[in-house]
Design an enzyme around this catalytic site. Sequence first.
Site, short mmCIF file in Angstrom:
data_model
loop_
_atom_site.label_atom_id
_atom_site.label_comp_id
_atom_site.label_asym_id
_atom_site.label_seq_id
_atom_site.Cartn_x
_atom_site.Cartn_y
_atom_site.Cartn_z
N GLY A 24 -15.28 17.02 5.76
CA GLY A 24 -13.93 17.71 6.27
C GLY A 24 -13.16 18.62 5.37
N PHE A 81 -15.37 4.24 3.46
CA PHE A 81 -14.35 5.12 2.90
C PHE A 81 -14.99 6.48 2.15
CE2 PHE A 81 -12.52 0.93 3.18
CZ PHE A 81 -11.13 1.40 3.37
N SER A 139 0.87 -1.12 0.07
CA SER A 139 0.03 0.10 0.15
C SER A 139 0.80 1.33 0.11
CB SER A 139 -0.81 0.00 1.36
OG SER A 139 -1.26 1.25 1.47
N GLU A 186 0.54 3.39 2.06
CA GLU A 186 0.60 3.92 3.34
C GLU A 186 1.88 3.50 3.51
OE1 GLU A 186 -1.20 5.42 5.73
OE2 GLU A 186 -2.65 5.73 4.19
N TYR A 190 -1.01 0.12 10.27
CA TYR A 190 -1.31 -0.52 9.07
C TYR A 190 -0.06 -0.18 8.06
CZ TYR A 190 -3.44 -0.88 4.46
OH TYR A 190 -3.76 -1.06 3.05
N LYS A 222 -18.91 7.05 0.79
CA LYS A 222 -19.70 8.06 1.57
C LYS A 222 -20.33 9.04 0.60
CE LYS A 222 -18.18 7.55 6.05
NZ LYS A 222 -17.32 8.11 7.40
P1 NAP Z 1 -11.46 -4.93 1.57
O1 NAP Z 1 -12.39 -4.75 0.75
O2 NAP Z 1 -11.48 -4.17 3.05
O3 NAP Z 1 -11.06 -6.41 1.66
C1 NAP Z 1 -10.45 -7.02 2.90
C2 NAP Z 1 -10.38 -8.65 2.83
O4 NAP Z 1 -9.50 -8.94 3.77
C3 NAP Z 1 -11.67 -9.03 2.99
O5 NAP Z 1 -11.96 -10.37 2.55
C4 NAP Z 1 -11.89 -9.27 4.51
O6 NAP Z 1 -12.76 -10.19 4.86
C5 NAP Z 1 -10.54 -9.64 4.67
N1 NAP Z 1 -9.91 -9.48 6.18
C6 NAP Z 1 -10.20 -8.26 6.91
N2 NAP Z 1 -9.70 -8.61 8.28
C7 NAP Z 1 -9.50 -9.88 8.28
C8 NAP Z 1 -9.20 -10.59 9.41
N3 NAP Z 1 -8.89 -10.11 10.60
N4 NAP Z 1 -8.83 -11.94 9.00
C9 NAP Z 1 -8.95 -12.29 7.70
N5 NAP Z 1 -9.38 -11.84 6.82
C10 NAP Z 1 -9.58 -10.55 6.78
O7 NAP Z 1 -10.07 -4.24 0.83
P2 NAP Z 1 -9.37 -4.13 -0.42
O8 NAP Z 1 -9.95 -2.75 -0.78
O9 NAP Z 1 -10.09 -5.35 -1.40
O10 NAP Z 1 -7.95 -4.23 -0.48
C11 NAP Z 1 -7.35 -5.58 -0.90
C12 NAP Z 1 -5.77 -5.55 -0.16
O11 NAP Z 1 -5.21 -4.34 -0.88
C13 NAP Z 1 -5.75 -5.21 1.16
O12 NAP Z 1 -4.59 -5.99 1.63
C14 NAP Z 1 -5.58 -3.66 1.19
O13 NAP Z 1 -4.82 -3.49 2.64
C15 NAP Z 1 -4.79 -3.58 -0.14
N6 NAP Z 1 -4.73 -2.26 -0.48
C16 NAP Z 1 -5.91 -1.54 -0.78
C17 NAP Z 1 -6.16 -0.37 -1.27
C18 NAP Z 1 -7.51 0.38 -1.65
O14 NAP Z 1 -7.53 1.41 -1.99
N7 NAP Z 1 -8.39 -0.51 -1.78
C19 NAP Z 1 -4.99 0.53 -1.41
C20 NAP Z 1 -3.78 -0.12 -1.17
C21 NAP Z 1 -3.71 -1.35 -0.34
P3 NAP Z 1 -14.35 -9.90 5.04
O15 NAP Z 1 -15.02 -9.69 3.82
O16 NAP Z 1 -14.67 -11.07 5.69
O17 NAP Z 1 -14.44 -8.47 5.77
#
Ligand code: NAP
Length: 349
Positions: free
Chosen positions: A210, A187, A124, A126, A148, A191
């Site tokens: 904000g 997010f 990320s 981040e 994170y 929103k």
């Molecule tokens: P997301 O929609 O929040 O999905 C996160 C996934 O991780 C879901 O399947 C969730 O399961 C699972 N998860 C969350 N907490 C968990 C836990 N404690 N144990 C096991 N599984 C867990 O995120 P996304 O947007 O698809 O992002 C995918 C990846 O890319 C993540 O690693 C995120 O950090 C990274 N990323 C995202 C962005 C962005 O802008 N979207 C940017 C940079 C990096 P549930 O469905 O059961 O909640």
Amino acid sequence: MRKTALITGVTGQDGYYLSRLLLGKGYRVVGLIPPARKSSIAKLGQLAEQIETYIVDLTNADWLTEAVEQLQPTEIYNLAAPSFVPRSWEDPLGTLDLVTGTATRLLKATRQLGLSTRFYQASSSEIFGDVQSAPQTDETTFRPKNPYGAAKLHAHWTMVHHRDRYNLFACSGILYNHESPRRPPQFVTRKISLAAASIKLGLSDQLSIGNLDAKRDWGYAGDHVEAMWRMLQADTPEDYVIGTGVLHTVRDLVATAFDCVGLDWQKYVASDPSLIREDEHFQLVADPSKANQNLGWQPQVSFEQLISKMVNADLERLKAGDIKPSGATLKAQTEAQTEAQTEAQIKNT
Ligand code: NAP
């Protein structure tokens, strides 16, 4: 032979778009789902019928190794993470264990089993955190400023160390914000799309927000998962910064969303001074030129098209009664603003 892709975090936004992409390419797609999260499979809708699920505790190394041994994946995409950054302050250790621990356990399993599985780590922007220059590349100094970002950085280095020491095909995609109608409602993009749709349908009347001048590099999730796949098809394993390279303000986002429903945003949106925080000197914005050159990757969906997709999806879902409208007064804030509040709450307790 049919390729097998194994995905952690398959039930999230990226898991959905990545599964769809891989299924379209003829892959067998298997989602690794923790026992306590079985019900999340429903979020995948009809796609759930086309992917296989394997129930496994991501924090259990033996169980995870058994899964990898049985499934013999061609590719692993490690996407699971609590992706809403402010929440990582509530459980820094849990965040570290899930993000870094899962990457480590999967890399160790493929190495010990002697598999030539290609590995993608969802990193990320981040990890850049407190940036001192812009735009960023994969060579930019990492200065994460929340649990994170720190966990993602630890997972990144763990992957790099395994790649160097054991000659594994493993890569990090350092992704900037990417959105879609599947973005969870906490997010800011979602929103705002929900607020515009709710106000258009007369279900709400105001959006309180904000810092309208906060800027982000927002892309479309469908484009970003294409980059993940391309990284694993390359000749050599390398890390890539994936983003649009273009900054938009929250004001642009609000104006575009309200424009989609034919409303003048200035009549409905109030800026809440309590949510405003000083803007950073340097911005988090990608320099995606390495991905452009090496992977031939370019975002296909514009900012306006992305926001339009999100607003239209929320309009349809509200009309169908599939989701609830936002409250009469909506609070929307960037993740950074929520983070500032969370920090303040933690300090006060
Ligand atoms: P997301 O929609 O929040 O999905 C996160 C996934 O991780 C879901 O399947 C969730 O399961 C699972 N998860 C969350 N907490 C968990 C836990 N404690 N144990 C096991 N599984 C867990 O995120 P996304 O947007 O698809 O992002 C995918 C990846 O890319 C993540 O690693 C995120 O950090 C990274 N990323 C995202 C962005 C962005 O802008 N979207 C940017 C940079 C990096 P549930 O469905 O059961 O909640």
